[in-house]
Design an enzyme around this catalytic site. Structure first.
Site, PDB file in Angstrom:
ATOM      1  N   GLU A 230      12.150  63.875  28.656  1.00 25.94           N
ATOM      2  CA  GLU A 230      12.939  64.596  27.670  1.00 25.94           C
ATOM      3  C   GLU A 230      13.354  65.999  28.067  1.00 25.94           C
ATOM      4  O   GLU A 230      14.115  66.638  27.365  1.00 25.94           O
ATOM      5  CB  GLU A 230      12.157  64.666  26.349  1.00 25.94           C
ATOM      6  CG  GLU A 230      12.078  63.343  25.648  1.00 25.94           C
ATOM      7  CD  GLU A 230      10.650  62.984  25.278  1.00 25.94           C
ATOM      8  OE1 GLU A 230      10.421  61.817  24.954  1.00 25.94           O
ATOM      9  OE2 GLU A 230       9.779  63.851  25.337  1.00 25.94           O
ATOM     10  N   ASP A 369       0.974  65.725  20.869  1.00 24.86           N
ATOM     11  CA  ASP A 369       1.112  65.165  22.227  1.00 24.86           C
ATOM     12  C   ASP A 369       0.088  65.843  23.134  1.00 24.86           C
ATOM     13  O   ASP A 369       0.359  66.156  24.298  1.00 24.86           O
ATOM     14  CB  ASP A 369       2.530  65.390  22.759  1.00 24.86           C
ATOM     15  CG  ASP A 369       2.820  64.547  23.999  1.00 24.86           C
ATOM     16  OD1 ASP A 369       2.031  63.629  24.305  1.00 24.86           O
ATOM     17  OD2 ASP A 369       3.829  64.812  24.675  1.00 24.86           O
TER      18      ASP A 369
HETATM   19  P1  ADP Z   1       7.880  67.521  28.943  1.00 21.58           P
HETATM   20  O1  ADP Z   1       8.247  67.304  27.521  1.00 21.58           O
HETATM   21  O2  ADP Z   1       8.937  67.106  29.890  1.00 21.58           O
HETATM   22  O3  ADP Z   1       6.500  66.953  29.261  1.00 21.58           O
HETATM   23  P2  ADP Z   1       6.606  70.111  29.308  1.00 21.58           P
HETATM   24  O4  ADP Z   1       6.780  71.255  28.368  1.00 21.58           O
HETATM   25  O5  ADP Z   1       5.284  69.396  29.248  1.00 21.58           O
HETATM   26  O6  ADP Z   1       7.815  69.106  29.106  1.00 21.58           O
HETATM   27  O7  ADP Z   1       6.852  70.630  30.775  1.00 21.58           O
HETATM   28  C1  ADP Z   1       6.797  69.789  31.880  1.00 21.58           C
HETATM   29  C2  ADP Z   1       6.002  70.401  32.990  1.00 21.58           C
HETATM   30  O8  ADP Z   1       6.561  71.643  33.368  1.00 21.58           O
HETATM   31  C3  ADP Z   1       4.572  70.723  32.598  1.00 21.58           C
HETATM   32  O9  ADP Z   1       3.719  69.646  32.830  1.00 21.58           O
HETATM   33  C4  ADP Z   1       4.233  71.892  33.462  1.00 21.58           C
HETATM   34  O10 ADP Z   1       3.764  71.460  34.720  1.00 21.58           O
HETATM   35  C5  ADP Z   1       5.560  72.582  33.630  1.00 21.58           C
HETATM   36  N1  ADP Z   1       5.696  73.700  32.682  1.00 21.58           N
HETATM   37  C6  ADP Z   1       6.248  73.668  31.453  1.00 21.58           C
HETATM   38  N2  ADP Z   1       6.216  74.867  30.874  1.00 21.58           N
HETATM   39  C7  ADP Z   1       5.640  75.698  31.751  1.00 21.58           C
HETATM   40  C8  ADP Z   1       5.316  77.098  31.753  1.00 21.58           C
HETATM   41  N3  ADP Z   1       5.604  77.872  30.706  1.00 21.58           N
HETATM   42  N4  ADP Z   1       4.734  77.613  32.849  1.00 21.58           N
HETATM   43  C9  ADP Z   1       4.439  76.835  33.900  1.00 21.58           C
HETATM   44  N5  ADP Z   1       4.726  75.532  33.962  1.00 21.58           N
HETATM   45  C10 ADP Z   1       5.306  74.960  32.909  1.00 21.58           C
END
Ligand code: ADP
Ligand code: MG
Length: 486
Positions: A230, A369
């Site tokens: 997503e 989640d």
């Molecule tokens: P999704 O809905 O695609 O799972 P996430 O918010 O979990 O989106 O982000 C995907 C990946 O990006 C995370 O597993 C992490 O590794 C990285 N990530 C997301 N936000 C951050 C952040 N603020 N700082 C560092 N890494 C991040």
């Protein structure tokens, strides 16, 4: 006279050397000089050299033509100098007007001193002084002026200032060279573009991202951290926003706007009676913005409660800019990937328990989640991320989501050998403050109780009437797509 000079020994006379020897030495040096080949010409130097050579050849041929005319005079039998021409007539395609007319400079308003051009009728002047469009001087100047229309990376120099007259042939080969150079560079550029992560998003999104760089909010966008179902997450360097500095390292979470993703989410939202009105009025792109907006609201609430999580910097449509969890371009590892000693693992577990309680009780949120995929380990702490789907406990399925979160957490820490990690039921009760009895039948009973609670909650909400619910994006239901390794 004595054989010995009274003024000391005489220096030996220099060996005499013949004229031929001197000549041959000079010849050798000269040959050596000649053999030193100049460095090969490349790129535009080569092009310029070819251009000058062609111009020279043309002039030579013109001269030859004049000689030929003079030689033959009015004689009925004429001798052709054809074989002495540098440029063979069939190469000299004057008929390539089409190509030359590729871009006309006649209407260029920025041209200070226009070269004299030929009007549409094809000639100027009167009587003997007619100049046709094939006139070498006029044509040459026109071609020189046209060089300005070459791609900006082609350095054409001040041909106009020098009153350079380019023949059609020179112009055409120059233009051909430029075209092929442009194609080559476009190919290279395309390759580069494909290799960058920006390709993971659509052009509209890319434009939004570039605008952020242009506005100075971001210094530069470095690369992709993650491409999920997503969202796509990029690492970037912060600039400043309204004169406030943006953190040095930030991430851009780009919510995917493809129809497929939208449909996945749609399934879980459209059943939520609170959103039927609002949701049906939105187009897919706008719905995606709701998710970004929701993540922003949830993160803000969490920061207020001092839960370790990213700090929101900016929301622009479906792009959320937030602080980067990690250091020097290296994102903090997910809890599932980090190798912790048993003490650290135990600490991590208690932190998660505490954070879940804060989230539920202080922020009035259920993550929905939560798992080792959405918890990062950074500076000895557990950080929560990915809260676009988090809901308030009043959501019709909030308790089920909480139960699922608890199961993920409990299972993970138990597997990692944390003996303090309690069962999913105990954890659920500890987080929610609800004291659902854990009976013999365990899960079935527990779930029945949870569902009964949700039903009671829903009835209560309905009695208050759906109008009383602020249909804010905060209440949009979760997509129910647990993370996976893919
Ligand atoms: P999704 O809905 O695609 O799972 P996430 O918010 O979990 O989106 O982000 C995907 C990946 O990006 C995370 O597993 C992490 O590794 C990285 N990530 C997301 N936000 C951050 C952040 N603020 N700082 C560092 N890494 C991040
Ligand atoms: Mg995630």
């Amino acid at each position: 006279m004595s054989k010995h000079s009274p003024w000391g020994p005489v220096a030996p006379e220099p060996r005499s050397c013949s004229l031929t020897e001197v000549m041959s030495e000079q010849l050798a040096t000269q040959l050596e000089e000649e053999n030193k080949a100049p460095p090969p010409l490349t790129g535009y130097d080569l092009m310029l050299a070819k251009m000058l050579q062609m111009q020279f050849d043309r002039e030579f041929d013109d001269q030859l033509l004049r000689e030929e005319k003079k030689f033959n005079g009015d004689s009925k039998v004429s001798i052709s100098f054809e074989n002495y021409r540098m440029v063979h007539p069939y190469e000299d395609s004057d008929s390539s007007e089409d190509e030359v007319d590729w871009q006309d400079t006649r209407h260029d308003p920025y041209r200070a001193e226009k070269p004299q051009t030929t009007p549409r009728k094809g000639f100027t002047g009167k009587g003997k002084n007619i100049t046709t469009k094939h006139d070498a001087v006029t044509c040459g100047r026109k071609n020189t002026a046209r060089m300005d229309n070459f791609a900006p990376e082609v350095h054409v120099g001040d041909g106009m200032g020098m009153d350079l007259k380019l023949s059609n042939q020179v112009f055409n080969s120059l233009k051909q060279h430029c075209n092929s150079e442009q194609r080559r560079s476009a190919r290279l550029h395309e390759k580069k573009e494909h290799s960058t992560a920006e390709q993971a998003v659509d052009p509209r999104t890319r434009l939004l991202m570039y605008k952020m760089v242009n506005a100075g909010v971001l210094e530069n966008i470095n690369g992709c951290i993650s491409t999920g179902k997503e969202s796509v997450v990029f690492h970037a360097n912060g600039g400043s926003l309204e004169e406030q500095p943006v953190p040095d390292e930030v991430v851009l979470k780009v919510f995917k706007t493809t129809l497929n993703e939208f449909k996945n989410r749609d399934r879980y939202i459209k059943d939520d009676y609170r959103f039927i009105d609002r949701f049906s009025k939105l187009n897919p792109r706008k719905v995606i913005r709701l998710w970004a907006e929701k993540e922003m609201h949830n993160l803000t609430r969490m920061r207020k409660a001092e839960i370790p999580c990213p700090e929101v910097v900016l929301l622009k449509k479906h792009i959320l800019v937030m602080s980067f969890i990690g250091k020097d371009h290296v994102p903090a590892p997910k809890l599932k990937d980090v190798l912790l000693g048993s003490e650290d693992m135990k600490t991590a577990f208690y932190q998660v328990l505490h954070v879940m309680q804060q989230l539920y009780q202080e922020c009035n949120l259920v993550h929905a989640d939560l798992s080792e995929y959405n918890m990062l380990w950074h500076e000895g702490k557990v950080w929560l991320i990915d809260v676009s789907q988090s809901v308030e406990p009043t959501h019709p399925h909030a308790l089920e989501f909480l139960f699922r979160d608890c199961r993920n957490v409990s299972t993970f820490f138990q597997k990692r050998g944390v003996s303090e990690a309690m069962s999913v039921y105990e954890l659920f009760n500890l987080v929610s403050g609800l004291n659902i009895p854990v009976g013999e039948e365990e899960e079935a009973e527990f779930m029945a109780e949870i569902e009964a609670l949700e039903k009671r909650n829903e009835d209560h909400v309905q009695r208050r009437g759906k109008k009383t619910f602020p249909a804010s994006c905060e209440d949009v239901g979760p997509p129910l797509q647990p993370d996976s390794d893919d």
